[in-house]
Design an enzyme around this catalytic site. Structure first.
Site, PDB file in Angstrom:
ATOM      1  N   ARG A 116     -36.672  41.661   3.308  1.00  0.00           N
ATOM      2  CA  ARG A 116     -37.519  42.468   2.399  1.00  0.00           C
ATOM      3  C   ARG A 116     -38.268  43.450   3.281  1.00  0.00           C
ATOM      4  NH1 ARG A 116     -41.518  40.954  -2.465  1.00  0.00           N
ATOM      5  NH2 ARG A 116     -39.457  40.918  -3.401  1.00  0.00           N
ATOM      6  N   HIS A 143     -33.763  46.720  -5.593  1.00  0.00           N
ATOM      7  CA  HIS A 143     -34.113  45.298  -5.668  1.00  0.00           C
ATOM      8  C   HIS A 143     -32.960  44.545  -6.365  1.00  0.00           C
ATOM      9  CE1 HIS A 143     -36.388  41.763  -5.471  1.00  0.00           C
ATOM     10  NE2 HIS A 143     -37.421  42.049  -6.232  1.00  0.00           N
ATOM     11  N   GLN A 146     -33.334  40.850  -7.788  1.00  0.00           N
ATOM     12  CA  GLN A 146     -34.102  40.765  -9.032  1.00  0.00           C
ATOM     13  C   GLN A 146     -33.205  41.058 -10.228  1.00  0.00           C
ATOM     14  OE1 GLN A 146     -37.467  39.995  -9.608  1.00  0.00           O
ATOM     15  NE2 GLN A 146     -36.690  39.937 -11.705  1.00  0.00           N
ATOM     16  N   ASP A 238     -42.520  47.506 -14.966  1.00  0.00           N
ATOM     17  CA  ASP A 238     -42.905  47.035 -13.633  1.00  0.00           C
ATOM     18  C   ASP A 238     -44.243  47.701 -13.294  1.00  0.00           C
ATOM     19  OD1 ASP A 238     -42.887  45.970 -11.060  1.00  0.00           O
ATOM     20  OD2 ASP A 238     -41.386  47.370 -10.273  1.00  0.00           O
ATOM     21  N   CYS A 278     -40.426  42.070 -13.678  1.00  0.00           N
ATOM     22  CA  CYS A 278     -39.990  41.342 -12.481  1.00  0.00           C
ATOM     23  C   CYS A 278     -41.117  40.503 -11.886  1.00  0.00           C
ATOM     24  CB  CYS A 278     -39.453  42.321 -11.449  1.00  0.00           C
ATOM     25  SG  CYS A 278     -40.654  43.586 -10.996  1.00  0.00           S
ATOM     26  N   ARG A 306     -34.101  33.802 -10.455  1.00  0.00           N
ATOM     27  CA  ARG A 306     -33.987  34.263  -9.070  1.00  0.00           C
ATOM     28  C   ARG A 306     -33.364  33.154  -8.231  1.00  0.00           C
ATOM     29  NH1 ARG A 306     -37.279  38.376  -7.182  1.00  0.00           N
ATOM     30  NH2 ARG A 306     -35.991  38.119  -5.322  1.00  0.00           N
TER      31      ARG A 306
HETATM   32  N1  NVA Z   1     -41.730  47.676  -7.676  1.00  0.00           N
HETATM   33  C1  NVA Z   1     -42.397  46.523  -7.142  1.00  0.00           C
HETATM   34  C2  NVA Z   1     -41.537  45.304  -7.316  1.00  0.00           C
HETATM   35  C3  NVA Z   1     -42.163  44.035  -6.811  1.00  0.00           C
HETATM   36  C4  NVA Z   1     -41.262  42.857  -6.965  1.00  0.00           C
HETATM   37  C5  NVA Z   1     -42.714  46.758  -5.670  1.00  0.00           C
HETATM   38  O1  NVA Z   1     -41.852  47.274  -4.957  1.00  0.00           O
HETATM   39  O2  NVA Z   1     -43.828  46.441  -5.256  1.00  0.00           O
HETATM   40  N1   CP Z   2     -40.133  39.920  -8.337  1.00  0.00           N
HETATM   41  C1   CP Z   2     -40.332  39.702  -7.027  1.00  0.00           C
HETATM   42  O1   CP Z   2     -39.534  40.110  -6.189  1.00  0.00           O
HETATM   43  O2   CP Z   2     -41.438  38.976  -6.727  1.00  0.00           O
HETATM   44  P1   CP Z   2     -42.057  38.750  -5.274  1.00  0.00           P
HETATM   45  O3   CP Z   2     -42.594  40.078  -4.819  1.00  0.00           O
HETATM   46  O4   CP Z   2     -43.127  37.738  -5.514  1.00  0.00           O
HETATM   47  O5   CP Z   2     -40.983  38.248  -4.369  1.00  0.00           O
END
Ligand code: NVA
Ligand code: CP
Length: 326
Positions: A116, A143, A146, A238, A278, A306
């Site tokens: 990540r 992502h 997800q 989101d 998400c 997930r």
């Molecule tokens: N769009 C959000 C998704 C988090 C799972 C981010 O990138 O922070």
């Molecule tokens: N939806 C998601 O990826 O959650 P986290 O940021 O908690 O991993």
């Protein structure tokens, strides 16, 4: 009607990584979802399914996470393997060691890497320089993990993907990008509504339109939220400021204020619509409490899935295909 419980592919799974989903075909997506459903059943019945016995997954995080971290770590454990949590605070990446060297070194120790991070290029470079499967656990651009969980959730609630309309309302961000790719591959109509200037990237919209020509579905990107929500089977949103955009929070709150999912908007959707997010969510910003905690919300099914979809991804990428007998 699509039966993913008994889906039989005519070819073996040949993908080496999960980087964007754009290079996956519909059969490969169905293979993941079908295996996820079978793994979910085994887990619920407490039947061991140690398909990755002795394998190790390195999990690199340069951004925060609850769901991704826990579901990957629990998932690899349930498959008989071991997860290694590597925060960028602790490894040499942060001190300037290159992605190429990191990829080559980790390839000598572990059987797969989930990462990540911010730049999609870093994920692609890990795949380029390493010799083991790389899984994208979120970047600024995509992502995919997800969205695989979301597809499973949609299938469980709706039984199919064709003839469905998914409305994504909010920021044209990583989640919107992956929804565009996945929906257009799988033949589900997608209608995205964002404020001007916050639309998804043009190159990803173009990819989705091309996919949609092949799968026979519609891709729409607009600024009008009512048109997007009209007759939708799925309403998805989101956060308005993603990780890394914290310093834009104030201007984003203003820009997105008319893009909230609330009861007025959801009345435009189908009566049996499902609400998706998400997570993490900001109640009172992108969605009201009444919607996210209401009867149409399936947010915790998404979170749970997930685990099951990522177990399927790890098994298909890191396992020995001949061992997948469930
Ligand atoms: N769009 C959000 C998704 C988090 C799972 C981010 O990138 O922070
Ligand atoms: N939806 C998601 O990826 O959650 P986290 O940021 O908690 O991993």
């Amino acid at each position: 009607m699509l039966n993913l419980y008994e889906y039989q592919s005519k070819k073996s799974f040949s993908q080496k990584h999960l980087l964007t989903l754009q290079d996956y075909d519909i059969d490969e997506i169905y293979q993941i979802l079908s295996l996820a459903l079978r793994l979910k059943e085994k887990q619920k019945e407490h039947i061991p399914h140690r398909l990755l016995e002795g394998k190790t997954l390195a999990m690199i995080f340069t951004k925060s996470s609850t769901r991704t971290r826990v579901s990957f770590e629990v998932g690899i454990h349930q498959l008989g393997g071991h997860g290694l949590f590597l925060s960028d605070r602790d490894i040499q990446l942060k001190r300037g060691e290159t992605i190429a060297d990191t990829a080559k070194v980790l390839s000598r120790y572990v059987d797969g890497i989930m990462i990540r991070t911010f730049a999609q290029k870093d994920v692609e470079d890990l795949a380029k320089y390493g010799t083991i499967p790389i899984i994208n656990g979120l970047t600024d651009t995509y992502h995919p993990c997800q969205i695989l969980a979301d597809l499973l959730t949609i299938y469980e609630h709706k039984g199919d993907f064709s003839k469905l309309k998914l409305a994504f309302i909010g920021d044209g961000n990583n989640v919107a990008h992956s929804l565009l790719i996945a929906s257009s591959k799988i033949g589900m109509d997608i209608s995205i509504a964002c404020p001007k200037g916050y639309e998804p990237s043009k190159s990803i919209i173009d990819m989705a339109i091309k996919n949609a020509h092949e799968s026979g579905c519609k891709v729409e990107v607009r600024n009008d939220i009512e048109k997007a929500a009209a007759n939708a089977d799925i309403i998805y949103t989101d956060v308005w400021a993603s990780m890394g955009q914290e310093n834009e929070t104030k201007e984003r709150l203003e820009a997105f204020s008319a893009y909230q999912i609330n009861d007025c908007l959801t009345h435009l959707a189908k009566e049996d619509y499902i609400f998706m997010h998400c997570l993490p969510a900001h109640r009172g910003e992108e969605v009201t409490k009444s919607v996210i905690d209401g009867i149409h919300s399936v947010i915790f099914d998404q979170s749970e899935n997930r685990l099951h979809t990522q177990k399927a991804v790890m098994t298909l990428l890191m396992g020995n295909n001949s061992l997948i007998v469930l």
